[in-house]
Scaffold this motif. Structure first.
Motif, short mmCIF file in Angstrom:
data_model
loop_
_atom_site.label_atom_id
_atom_site.label_comp_id
_atom_site.label_asym_id
_atom_site.label_seq_id
_atom_site.Cartn_x
_atom_site.Cartn_y
_atom_site.Cartn_z
N ARG A 1 0.83 -1.21 0.00
CA ARG A 1 0.00 0.00 0.00
C ARG A 1 0.86 1.26 0.00
N GLU A 2 1.99 1.21 0.70
CA GLU A 2 2.91 2.36 0.78
C GLU A 2 3.79 2.47 -0.45
N GLY A 3 3.72 1.48 -1.36
CA GLY A 3 4.52 1.53 -2.57
C GLY A 3 5.98 1.19 -2.34
N LYS A 4 6.27 0.37 -1.32
CA LYS A 4 7.66 0.05 -0.98
C LYS A 4 8.11 -1.33 -1.45
N THR A 5 7.18 -2.26 -1.59
CA THR A 5 7.56 -3.64 -1.94
C THR A 5 6.63 -4.21 -3.00
N ASN A 6 7.21 -4.82 -4.02
CA ASN A 6 6.46 -5.60 -5.00
C ASN A 6 6.60 -7.05 -4.56
N TYR A 7 5.54 -7.61 -3.97
CA TYR A 7 5.65 -8.93 -3.36
C TYR A 7 5.81 -10.05 -4.38
N TYR A 8 5.30 -9.87 -5.59
CA TYR A 8 5.50 -10.90 -6.60
C TYR A 8 6.99 -10.97 -6.99
N ARG A 9 7.57 -9.81 -7.24
CA ARG A 9 9.00 -9.78 -7.60
C ARG A 9 9.84 -10.31 -6.44
N ARG A 10 9.47 -9.94 -5.24
CA ARG A 10 10.17 -10.42 -4.04
C ARG A 10 10.10 -11.95 -3.95
N TYR A 11 8.92 -12.51 -4.25
CA TYR A 11 8.71 -13.96 -4.23
C TYR A 11 9.64 -14.65 -5.23
N VAL A 12 9.79 -14.06 -6.43
CA VAL A 12 10.67 -14.63 -7.45
C VAL A 12 12.12 -14.61 -6.97
N TYR A 13 12.55 -13.50 -6.35
CA TYR A 13 13.91 -13.42 -5.83
C TYR A 13 14.16 -14.47 -4.75
N VAL A 14 13.17 -14.67 -3.87
CA VAL A 14 13.31 -15.64 -2.78
C VAL A 14 13.44 -17.06 -3.35
N LEU A 15 12.61 -17.38 -4.36
CA LEU A 15 12.68 -18.72 -4.97
C LEU A 15 14.02 -18.95 -5.65
N SER A 16 14.56 -17.93 -6.29
CA SER A 16 15.82 -18.09 -7.02
C SER A 16 17.04 -18.13 -6.09
N LYS A 17 16.88 -17.60 -4.88
CA LYS A 17 17.98 -17.51 -3.90
C LYS A 17 19.20 -16.79 -4.49
#
Length: 197
Positions: A15-31
């Motif tokens: 909501r604050e425009g600080k995190t794109n959770y989908y992109r974050r999810y992709v980064y976490v999966l790729s490690k």
């Protein structure tokens, strides 16, 4: 604000425009090890971040304020030259810390050709960090060195000295004539190369 049984409130950071959770999810999966670059109104911040299940770990970082405090940079701390120098500083520190490669994380920033974020990434690449940037990105070496600023300052000083003093007051206050920016850039880059070895 909408309400009802089918309405789902987004996460606060979204909501604050600080995190794109989908992109974050992709980064976490790729490690993947990430080169995180953020540009504020005054500074450029670059970090090498590694994923950890308990929370991301910052391996090394560089901040454009260091350019002024440690290496004598007298230009602005958030322009293209400062972005490149900050990226270069981070690249040297990353190599020293044993980080050979990373992927670029620009957060919620919209990728635009010629933006400061990519010039910071170019600095890291020039320092020896392997970073997949793609073939389409073109970098203007004169822009990195600040030649466009020096050229404009030269022109403005002869045509309108009052405007020159007003626009470049920060440079003049810090003891740098903007016409000498290219030479000053090279001097600071050499200091970074010798100071970080």
């Amino acid at each position: 604000m909408a309400s009802g049984p089918n309405y789902k409130v987004k996460f606060r950071r979204r909501r604050e425009g600080k995190t794109n959770y989908y992109r974050r999810y992709v980064y976490v999966l790729s490690k993947a090890t990430r080169l995180v670059i953020r540009i504020t109104n005054k500074y450029v911040v670059a970090q090498i971040v590694k994923f950890d299940p308990k929370g991301d770990k910052t391996v090394v970082m560089a901040h454009s304020i260091e350019l002024a405090k440690k290496f004598g940079w007298k230009g602005d701390t958030n322009n293209t030259s400062a972005a490149y120098l900050t990226g270069y500083l981070l690249g040297l520190r990353a190599r020293k810390a044993g980080v050979e490669s990373a992927v670029l994380d620009i957060g919620l920033f919209t990728p635009t050709v010629g933006s400061k974020i990519f010039y910071a990434a170019k600095g890291a690449v020039d320092a020896g960090l392997k970073l997949p940037l793609g073939e389409d990105l073109k970098f203007d070496e004169d822009r990195i060195k600040g030649a466009h600023v020096a050229e404009y300052a030269s022109k403005l000083e002869t045509e309108n000295p009052e405007k020159f003093n007003r626009i470049f007051s920060g440079y003049l206050k810090r003891g740098l004539n903007p016409k000498d920016l290219v030479a000053h850039f090279q001097e600071v880059l050499n200091k970074i190369k010798t100071g970080e070895k």
